[in-house]
Design an enzyme around this catalytic site. Sequence first.
Site, PDB file in Angstrom:
ATOM      1  CG  HIS A 188     -33.237 -10.564  23.188  1.00 62.72           C
ATOM      2  ND1 HIS A 188     -32.327 -10.125  22.253  1.00 62.72           N
ATOM      3  CD2 HIS A 188     -32.986 -11.899  23.347  1.00 62.72           C
ATOM      4  CE1 HIS A 188     -31.561 -11.144  21.885  1.00 62.72           C
ATOM      5  NE2 HIS A 188     -31.938 -12.219  22.532  1.00 62.72           N
ATOM      6  CE1 TYR A 193     -34.463 -16.101  18.699  1.00 66.89           C
ATOM      7  CE2 TYR A 193     -32.748 -14.761  19.685  1.00 66.89           C
ATOM      8  CZ  TYR A 193     -33.210 -15.992  19.256  1.00 66.89           C
ATOM      9  OH  TYR A 193     -32.419 -17.108  19.373  1.00 66.89           O
ATOM     10  NE  ARG A 335     -19.760 -18.416  23.796  1.00 71.70           N
ATOM     11  CZ  ARG A 335     -19.275 -18.394  22.559  1.00 71.70           C
ATOM     12  NH1 ARG A 335     -19.150 -19.524  21.888  1.00 71.70           N
ATOM     13  NH2 ARG A 335     -18.923 -17.264  21.987  1.00 71.70           N
TER      14      ARG A 335
END
Length: 375
Positions: A188, A193, A335
């Site tokens: 990731h 992050y 989603r």
Amino acid sequence: MTVAVANQETKTSTLFEPAQLGAWDLTNRVAMAPMSRFRADAKTWVPADYTAEYYGQRNTCGMLITEATQMSPDAVGYPRSPGIYNAEQTEVWKGIVDAIHAGGAKAVIQLWHTGRISHAYNRPTDNPHPMGPSPVKPVTEMITDEHGMVEIPTPREMTKDDIQYVVDMYAEAARNAKAAGFDGIEIHGANGYLIDQFCASNINKRTDEYGGSYENRLRFLREIIEAIATVYDKGNIGVRFSPYGTFNDVHEEDPLALFTAQVKQAEASGVGYVHVIRPEVTGDNDVQEAFDHADVIGVARDLYSGVIIAAGQYTRETAEQEIASGRADIVAFGRPFVSNPDLISRMKAGTELAPLNRDTLYIPGRAGYIDYPEA
């Protein structure tokens, strides 16, 4: 199993036909994108006992990338996010991988470290303070179960020993993932992050070999790739990027130049794929001004010879176009997979997709997780 460049013959395949990308045989060119769902145990970060059912319901895609998963105890940012840094967690992931494989999908785990996007309320009691590349306080807030939304503190600056520890723990998490049966690892590197924090000019203020130039800011990612490559063939390793993204207070002064450097680094590192989030989406938010940004999929295709996964507000029609053009090899849906566990069959049949209930995306329990019906 090695992911390699799709040849011209496979690029003409439709979205739902089997495809061979190098030695990686996929039942179709649809990936389930990694999406945090926060259903793990709040104290142990062990995936819930119904997580296998959740992923098993969605296992007809060609490639299923799990939610972001902590690679060490200090990586914890959000409540109820799963880990894969100890034996108990790894054992549970084995059953989840089996459920993914049962439908023919390849199982890829996304590993993350949230860095400064964290709070003591969500972290192990013996490691309460978040860390980051530099002591730059986030503007965003953090959700907690017991205290609601709270202000995120200024992180402590990581030492070189901290950096080496995190790199080593990525390798350890990869060993656990291998033991659990995962086909590959996704790093990731997106959405603000820790890896993205090292890349971002407004967050990384270091003056050592991990700061300043693009080469230095990407050093952390390079070291992580090399560490994971001691466990997995590089062809089974991918990296996710979010060019132009502003999630978690990332504001890069020249986002196109940074993304260009990131993709060139992926090419030089020899990883099997890059997973690119279009600027239409940043984090879990849709962006209306994306037309002002570069064609990031085209940029990636020009610079990278491996497999490209494209993500960000695709429909069946636009995904088909992206695959047919040869710009992308796989298209990831996020989603729509939450509210449509049978997304593949619905898209094949042209069936209307069920709407998403955003109120249940991140709550604990089965509601809004495994109770969406098939068509």
